[in-house]
Design a protein around this motif. Structure first.
Motif, PDB file in Angstrom:
ATOM      1  N   ILE A 158      23.870  37.279  38.841  1.00  0.00           N
ATOM      2  CA  ILE A 158      24.256  37.692  37.487  1.00  0.00           C
ATOM      3  C   ILE A 158      23.448  36.919  36.452  1.00  0.00           C
ATOM      4  N   THR A 159      22.838  37.647  35.515  1.00  0.00           N
ATOM      5  CA  THR A 159      22.106  36.976  34.432  1.00  0.00           C
ATOM      6  C   THR A 159      23.105  36.325  33.482  1.00  0.00           C
ATOM      7  N   ALA A 160      22.586  35.400  32.662  1.00  0.00           N
ATOM      8  CA  ALA A 160      23.454  34.732  31.690  1.00  0.00           C
ATOM      9  C   ALA A 160      24.016  35.758  30.709  1.00  0.00           C
ATOM     10  N   GLU A 161      23.201  36.738  30.339  1.00  0.00           N
ATOM     11  CA  GLU A 161      23.641  37.738  29.364  1.00  0.00           C
ATOM     12  C   GLU A 161      24.783  38.588  29.929  1.00  0.00           C
ATOM     13  N   LEU A 162      24.652  38.956  31.200  1.00  0.00           N
ATOM     14  CA  LEU A 162      25.725  39.737  31.836  1.00  0.00           C
ATOM     15  C   LEU A 162      26.991  38.883  31.980  1.00  0.00           C
ATOM     16  N   ALA A 163      26.787  37.610  32.319  1.00  0.00           N
ATOM     17  CA  ALA A 163      27.938  36.705  32.430  1.00  0.00           C
ATOM     18  C   ALA A 163      28.638  36.543  31.080  1.00  0.00           C
ATOM     19  N   GLY A 164      27.908  36.823  30.004  1.00  0.00           N
ATOM     20  CA  GLY A 164      28.502  36.788  28.670  1.00  0.00           C
ATOM     21  C   GLY A 164      29.603  37.823  28.500  1.00  0.00           C
ATOM     22  N   LEU A 165      29.669  38.783  29.424  1.00  0.00           N
ATOM     23  CA  LEU A 165      30.719  39.808  29.359  1.00  0.00           C
ATOM     24  C   LEU A 165      31.998  39.383  30.069  1.00  0.00           C
ATOM     25  N   VAL A 166      32.001  38.186  30.645  1.00  0.00           N
ATOM     26  CA  VAL A 166      33.201  37.747  31.372  1.00  0.00           C
ATOM     27  C   VAL A 166      34.432  37.757  30.463  1.00  0.00           C
ATOM     28  N   THR A 167      34.271  37.309  29.224  1.00  0.00           N
ATOM     29  CA  THR A 167      35.459  37.239  28.357  1.00  0.00           C
ATOM     30  C   THR A 167      36.073  38.615  28.097  1.00  0.00           C
ATOM     31  N   PRO A 168      35.310  39.586  27.557  1.00  0.00           N
ATOM     32  CA  PRO A 168      35.970  40.889  27.352  1.00  0.00           C
ATOM     33  C   PRO A 168      36.492  41.493  28.662  1.00  0.00           C
ATOM     34  N   LEU A 169      35.720  41.339  29.732  1.00  0.00           N
ATOM     35  CA  LEU A 169      36.161  41.948  30.984  1.00  0.00           C
ATOM     36  C   LEU A 169      37.392  41.244  31.556  1.00  0.00           C
ATOM     37  N   SER A 170      37.428  39.918  31.452  1.00  0.00           N
ATOM     38  CA  SER A 170      38.615  39.207  31.960  1.00  0.00           C
ATOM     39  C   SER A 170      39.833  39.556  31.110  1.00  0.00           C
ATOM     40  N   ASN A 171      39.626  39.765  29.815  1.00  0.00           N
ATOM     41  CA  ASN A 171      40.746  40.221  28.983  1.00  0.00           C
ATOM     42  C   ASN A 171      41.200  41.611  29.427  1.00  0.00           C
ATOM     43  N   GLY A 172      40.241  42.466  29.746  1.00  0.00           N
ATOM     44  CA  GLY A 172      40.576  43.810  30.221  1.00  0.00           C
ATOM     45  C   GLY A 172      41.435  43.732  31.465  1.00  0.00           C
ATOM     46  N   ILE A 173      41.025  42.893  32.392  1.00  0.00           N
ATOM     47  CA  ILE A 173      41.756  42.733  33.654  1.00  0.00           C
ATOM     48  C   ILE A 173      43.125  42.119  33.387  1.00  0.00           C
ATOM     49  N   GLU A 174      43.155  41.088  32.555  1.00  0.00           N
ATOM     50  CA  GLU A 174      44.413  40.401  32.259  1.00  0.00           C
ATOM     51  C   GLU A 174      45.408  41.337  31.561  1.00  0.00           C
ATOM     52  N   TRP A 175      44.954  42.011  30.538  1.00  0.00           N
ATOM     53  CA  TRP A 175      45.868  42.799  29.709  1.00  0.00           C
ATOM     54  C   TRP A 175      46.297  44.083  30.413  1.00  0.00           C
ATOM     55  N   ALA A 176      45.331  44.818  30.955  1.00  0.00           N
ATOM     56  CA  ALA A 176      45.676  46.115  31.555  1.00  0.00           C
ATOM     57  C   ALA A 176      46.410  45.924  32.879  1.00  0.00           C
ATOM     58  N   LEU A 177      45.908  45.033  33.721  1.00  0.00           N
ATOM     59  CA  LEU A 177      46.443  44.950  35.080  1.00  0.00           C
ATOM     60  C   LEU A 177      47.561  43.926  35.210  1.00  0.00           C
ATOM     61  N   ARG A 178      47.357  42.717  34.661  1.00  0.00           N
ATOM     62  CA  ARG A 178      48.378  41.675  34.836  1.00  0.00           C
ATOM     63  C   ARG A 178      49.500  41.772  33.814  1.00  0.00           C
ATOM     64  N   ALA A 179      49.158  41.944  32.545  1.00  0.00           N
ATOM     65  CA  ALA A 179      50.216  42.000  31.522  1.00  0.00           C
ATOM     66  C   ALA A 179      50.927  43.351  31.544  1.00  0.00           C
ATOM     67  N   ALA A 180      50.162  44.447  31.412  1.00  0.00           N
ATOM     68  CA  ALA A 180      50.807  45.766  31.345  1.00  0.00           C
ATOM     69  C   ALA A 180      51.213  46.256  32.737  1.00  0.00           C
ATOM     70  N   GLY A 181      50.368  46.032  33.736  1.00  0.00           N
ATOM     71  CA  GLY A 181      50.701  46.445  35.099  1.00  0.00           C
ATOM     72  C   GLY A 181      50.148  47.790  35.519  1.00  0.00           C
ATOM     73  N   VAL A 182      49.041  48.225  34.928  1.00  0.00           N
ATOM     74  CA  VAL A 182      48.397  49.480  35.342  1.00  0.00           C
ATOM     75  C   VAL A 182      47.988  49.376  36.806  1.00  0.00           C
ATOM     76  N   GLY A 183      48.212  50.444  37.544  1.00  0.00           N
ATOM     77  CA  GLY A 183      47.852  50.424  38.956  1.00  0.00           C
ATOM     78  C   GLY A 183      47.532  51.806  39.479  1.00  0.00           C
ATOM     79  N   TYR A 184      47.649  51.928  40.771  1.00  0.00           N
ATOM     80  CA  TYR A 184      47.247  53.131  41.486  1.00  0.00           C
ATOM     81  C   TYR A 184      47.918  54.389  40.934  1.00  0.00           C
ATOM     82  N   SER A 185      47.104  55.383  40.605  1.00  0.00           N
ATOM     83  CA  SER A 185      47.580  56.701  40.186  1.00  0.00           C
ATOM     84  C   SER A 185      48.271  56.746  38.818  1.00  0.00           C
ATOM     85  N   ASP A 186      48.179  55.669  38.050  1.00  0.00           N
ATOM     86  CA  ASP A 186      48.795  55.682  36.719  1.00  0.00           C
ATOM     87  C   ASP A 186      47.930  56.439  35.708  1.00  0.00           C
ATOM     88  N   THR A 187      48.598  56.940  34.660  1.00  0.00           N
ATOM     89  CA  THR A 187      47.867  57.570  33.557  1.00  0.00           C
ATOM     90  C   THR A 187      47.867  56.609  32.368  1.00  0.00           C
TER      91      THR A 187
END
Ligand SMILES: [Zn+2]
Ligand SMILES: [Zn+2]
Length: 380
Positions: A158-187
């Motif tokens: 991973i380049t440094a520039e791509l690694a710069g996306l860790v924050t938005p992507l980790s927020n995406g994972i945290e908020w959608a999957l861990r906080a809200a709980g989106v999972g298999y077959s959800d809309t």
């Protein structure tokens, strides 16, 4: 190694100045990071135009930081399992690792890193440069790392520039999957196709959502197209179509299981749409708005529909690790999010670009010390 460090310092609201600092002294417990990329997000727009009264003194902003360990004390290396030359993503939280939150790994809630309640807190991009260590932000050639900095090793692919996306992507994972709980077959309805909304698309897709709908406005055309490329099934231009009608249409009148609000400065409308677009009972609404007040908040509708509201608050260690794995997998063209680069001497301009005050349409902006004195702009 240089003796002096160039850094962009916020000296007042909406005002940045390049300043020179001495290299901080590194003892056995600390280290020095050579900054490669500091990402910016909507929070920087807010913190730059109206810095909170709680934070006084000059601040080197930059809270989404990637770089290489330039120099490290022995105990630091041992504690973190890292060596000089290793590339790392540095979380902006600097927890105490002793309190109830730190003990369960939720150091993002630790008082020691909470600028809202603790004037003596430490957090990259927020802490004043008047504090020991001085280099507390990523808009700088170097950053100070105390023993309790939280680091993630960046895979070599991973380049440094791509690694710069860790924050938005980790927020995406945290908020959608861990906080809200989106999972298999959800809309899922994701409002707002910025770096945050697009990251949620990827997180939801990877988690198995069966239908992802993304809203935006007419000027978001390019972003909505990118949302489709990243896995959105439908996009809605809310200026051309009635978003509620369209969501009900797409879900055969049922409504969606989850609504994730990733808009910025859109007022109360996204939450009101979210409440209506959720399924008849037990939907989940993720909010991250910072509206001080919400007149006529539809509490009745909320309880009648048995809606759960979750708030988006940063990211966990695990979410950062998953974000790095996702980036390394190459499964989604996430590099398309990294649209702009500027030197740290162009912080003021870069923040204005992200705020939409210029004609440039940036999704994610990388600030790079190595581009000091060179023209920045769209990634070719
Ligand atoms: Zn941020
Ligand atoms: Zn703590």
């Amino acid at each position: 190694m240089t003796e002096k460090v160039q850094a962009a310092v916020r000296i007042a609201a909406g005002t940045t100045e390049m300043r020179e600092f001495d290299l901080p002294e590194i003892d056995t417990d600390s280290a020095l990071l050579k900054v490669e990329v500091a990402g910016i997000c909507g929070t920087d727009v807010k913190m730059y135009s109206s810095p909170p009264a709680m934070i006084s003194g000059p601040v080197i902003m930059g809270h989404e930081n990637v770089g290489v360990i330039a120099h490290a004390g022995d105990r630091f290396k041992e504690r973190h399992g890292l060596a000089e030359g290793d590339r790392v993503f540095v979380e902006h939280y600097v927890g105490c690792f002793n309190c109830e939150w730190c003990r369960i790994g939720e150091y993002r809630h630790c008082e020691a890193t909470d600028w809202r309640t603790n004037p003596d807190s430490r957090r990259y991009g927020y802490t004043s440069a008047d504090n020991p260590g001085r280099l507390w932000g990523g808009f700088s050639e170097y950053m100070y790392l105390p023993w309790n900095a939280v680091l993630h090793r960046v895979p070599e692919t991973i380049t440094a520039e791509l690694a710069g996306l860790v924050t938005p992507l980790s927020n995406g994972i945290e908020w959608a999957l861990r906080a809200a709980g989106v999972g298999y077959s959800d809309t899922v309805l994701i409002q707002g196709p910025g770096q945050q909304g697009l990251s949620q698309v990827v997180a939801c897709k990877q988690a198995g959502a069966s239908m992802i709908i993304v809203t935006g406005t007419t000027r978001d055309k390019v972003r909505l197209d990118l949302a489709r490329e990243l896995g959105a099934d439908h996009v809605i231009d809310i200026l051309q179509e009635d978003p509620l009608e369209k969501v009900l249409d797409l879900t055969a009148g049922r409504g969606v299981d989850f609504v994730l609000d990733c808009t910025s400065r859109a007022g109360t409308a996204p939450v009101l749409l979210g409440v209506d677009a959720l399924k008849r009972r037990e939907g989940t609404l993720l909010i991250q708005g910072e509206l001080a007040a919400f007149p006529d908040f539809p509490v009745k509708k909320l309880t009648e529909k048995a809606i759960t509201i979750k708030s988006a608050r940063g990211h966990s260690y695990r979410a950062c690790e998953l974000a790095l794995e996702q980036l390394a997998s190459g499964r989604f063209p996430l590099e398309r999010l990294a649209t702009h680069r500027y030197g740290i001497d162009q912080v003021d301009h870069a923040i204005r670009v992200l705020a939409g005050e210029t004609d440039e349409d940036a999704i994610h902006i990388s600030l790079m010390p190595e581009l000091i004195g060179r023209p920045g702009g769209a990634v070719a």
